[in-house]
Design an enzyme around this catalytic site. Structure first.
Site, mmCIF file in Angstrom:
data_model
loop_
_atom_site.group_PDB
_atom_site.id
_atom_site.type_symbol
_atom_site.label_atom_id
_atom_site.label_comp_id
_atom_site.label_asym_id
_atom_site.label_seq_id
_atom_site.Cartn_x
_atom_site.Cartn_y
_atom_site.Cartn_z
ATOM 1 N N GLY A 1 -24.073 6.996 -1.494
ATOM 2 C CA GLY A 1 -24.926 8.098 -1.948
ATOM 3 C C GLY A 1 -24.370 8.742 -3.201
ATOM 4 O O GLY A 1 -24.455 9.959 -3.389
ATOM 5 N N SER B 1 -13.820 -3.047 0.767
ATOM 6 C CA SER B 1 -14.658 -2.313 -0.179
ATOM 7 C C SER B 1 -16.129 -2.375 0.228
ATOM 8 O O SER B 1 -17.002 -2.694 -0.589
ATOM 9 C CB SER B 1 -14.489 -2.863 -1.602
ATOM 10 O OG SER B 1 -15.056 -1.993 -2.554
ATOM 11 N N PRO B 2 -16.458 -2.055 1.493
ATOM 12 C CA PRO B 2 -17.854 -2.162 1.943
ATOM 13 C C PRO B 2 -18.801 -1.218 1.220
ATOM 14 O O PRO B 2 -20.011 -1.454 1.207
ATOM 15 C CB PRO B 2 -17.761 -1.825 3.437
ATOM 16 C CG PRO B 2 -16.513 -1.010 3.573
ATOM 17 C CD PRO B 2 -15.569 -1.561 2.558
ATOM 18 N N LEU B 3 -18.264 -0.166 0.590
ATOM 19 C CA LEU B 3 -19.105 0.793 -0.137
ATOM 20 C C LEU B 3 -18.951 0.655 -1.652
ATOM 21 O O LEU B 3 -19.405 1.508 -2.392
ATOM 22 C CB LEU B 3 -18.760 2.222 0.287
ATOM 23 C CG LEU B 3 -18.900 2.536 1.780
ATOM 24 C CD1 LEU B 3 -18.506 3.972 2.052
ATOM 25 C CD2 LEU B 3 -20.321 2.265 2.260
ATOM 26 N N GLY C 1 -17.320 3.540 -3.143
ATOM 27 C CA GLY C 1 -18.117 4.750 -3.014
ATOM 28 C C GLY C 1 -19.475 4.702 -3.673
ATOM 29 O O GLY C 1 -20.307 5.595 -3.462
ATOM 30 N N TYR D 1 0.842 -1.199 0.000
ATOM 31 C CA TYR D 1 0.000 0.000 0.000
ATOM 32 C C TYR D 1 0.882 1.255 0.000
ATOM 33 O O TYR D 1 1.836 1.364 0.755
ATOM 34 C CB TYR D 1 -0.904 0.045 1.228
ATOM 35 C CG TYR D 1 -2.035 -0.952 1.238
ATOM 36 C CD1 TYR D 1 -2.335 -1.738 0.141
ATOM 37 C CD2 TYR D 1 -2.823 -1.102 2.375
ATOM 38 C CE1 TYR D 1 -3.371 -2.649 0.159
ATOM 39 C CE2 TYR D 1 -3.868 -2.014 2.409
ATOM 40 C CZ TYR D 1 -4.134 -2.790 1.309
ATOM 41 O OH TYR D 1 -5.165 -3.697 1.344
#
Length: 326
Positions: free
Chosen positions: A219, A210-212, A215, A53
């Site tokens: 929203g 990567s829970p979203l 992005g 990373y």
């Protein structure tokens, strides 16, 4: 903050894990330290990074930023620290993968960058099919015996890889894997077929990254209409547009619930069986607020059913073979 055991171990970790992939790649050292300060103040004791990373080849800047934060704050003992090994760290043929040589050398390099004497969770960042498990476990046991590693985890493994790893560890009378870090969110539910059932059966805690969905579940459509910036807006063509119809229904459901889409997405993961801690990737301290709110959010059965309608599971739902067989 809520805490739970990491898989079948006695180690207790926060139910949210601070992921640091944005350190150095997206944000500088001062901003990274501010996020670490906020996370610890909110009770997040679980920090995840990787040797690659923040690096192009070999510099491991995310680990370096965490190491400088440990030096500044003296908070190493309060943190459950996870890093990873696998990615090539140079162009040399033995400076990557899961050979015993590279696992041990990579751990030593991570310890120097992190400015610590031990790593709580050393994760195999990917499978390497041409390296025998006997070699991998021999290297890991060497590090455990030396006190440099406490537990071993995996990332991006298939269900049968988890089973093979545990079978090999059992032959050596070792604890084996205690966690699996996998991509898992409302838009990406493939792990429910075999990875998650295998992890539960073997006492391996799941750490969804990567829970979203980069992005898209935060929203993104509202942000587009408002002219806001962010990853979901910058990469709308491949991360948002293919799911626009479902995201419209999702954002309307969240509005009806008077909850932020980020909070609902993380709360859904926290409700899933076998999940230990979603791995968050904030770029500012403030972005931790909505995931933290998920800890106090309980989604009712009707809401969970509605989410399944909007984001159907793979096949018939649930684990295989029922998901695809009669």
């Amino acid at each position: 903050m809520e805490y739970t055991h990491l898989g079948r171990t006695g180690l207790r970790v926060s139910r949210l894990c601070l992921g640091t992939m944005n350190f150095a790649w997206q944000i500088d050292e001062a901003a990274s330290h501010a996020i670490l300060d906020r996370a610890l103040a909110d009770g997040v004791n679980f920090v995840d990074t990787a040797n690659m990373y923040g690096s192009e080849r070999g510099d491991g800047m995310s680990e370096r930023f965490i190491g400088s934060w440990f030096d500044r704050t003296g908070q190493r003992d309060r943190v459950v620290l996870a890093t990873k090994v696998y990615a090539p760290m140079s162009d040399w043929p033995n400076d990557g993968g899961l050979s015993a040589r590279h696992i041990i050398a990579s751990c030593e390099a991570s310890l120097r960058r992190l400015r610590t004497d031990w790593i709580d969770l050393l994760q195999l960042h990917h499978v390497q099919r041409d390296t025998p498990w006997e070699e991998i476990w021999q290297a890991m046991q060497t590090l455990v015996t030396q006190g440099k590693v406490r537990y071993v985890g995996s990332s991006n493994f298939a269900g049968w890889h988890l089973a093979a790893a545990q079978a090999a560890a059992a032959r050596w009378h070792l604890l084996g894997l205690v966690s699996e870090q996998a991509k898992y969110n409302l838009l990406t539910r493939h792990v429910e077929l075999e990875v998650l059932p295998s992890a539960i059966a073997h006492g391996i805690g799941l750490l969804p990254y990567s829970p979203l969905h980069f992005g898209a579940l935060s929203g993104a459509l509202r942000k587009q209409r408002a002219g806001e910036s962010g990853r979901s807006v910058q990469h709308a063509a491949d991360r948002v547009e293919p799911h626009r119809a479902a995201l419209e229904r999702y954002e309307q459901l969240c509005a009806d619930l008077e909850l932020a889409p980020t909070t609902v997405a993380v709360a859904w993961l926290l409700s899933r069986p076998g999940v230990t801690a979603p791995v968050l990737g904030p770029r500012t301290p403030e972005q931790l607020g909505l995931p933290l709110a998920a800890l106090e959010t309980r989604l009712g059965d009707d809401v969970l059913a509605r989410l399944d309608e909007i984001f159907p599971p793979v096949g018939n739902g649930g684990p295989g073979p029922e998901a695809w067989a009669w």
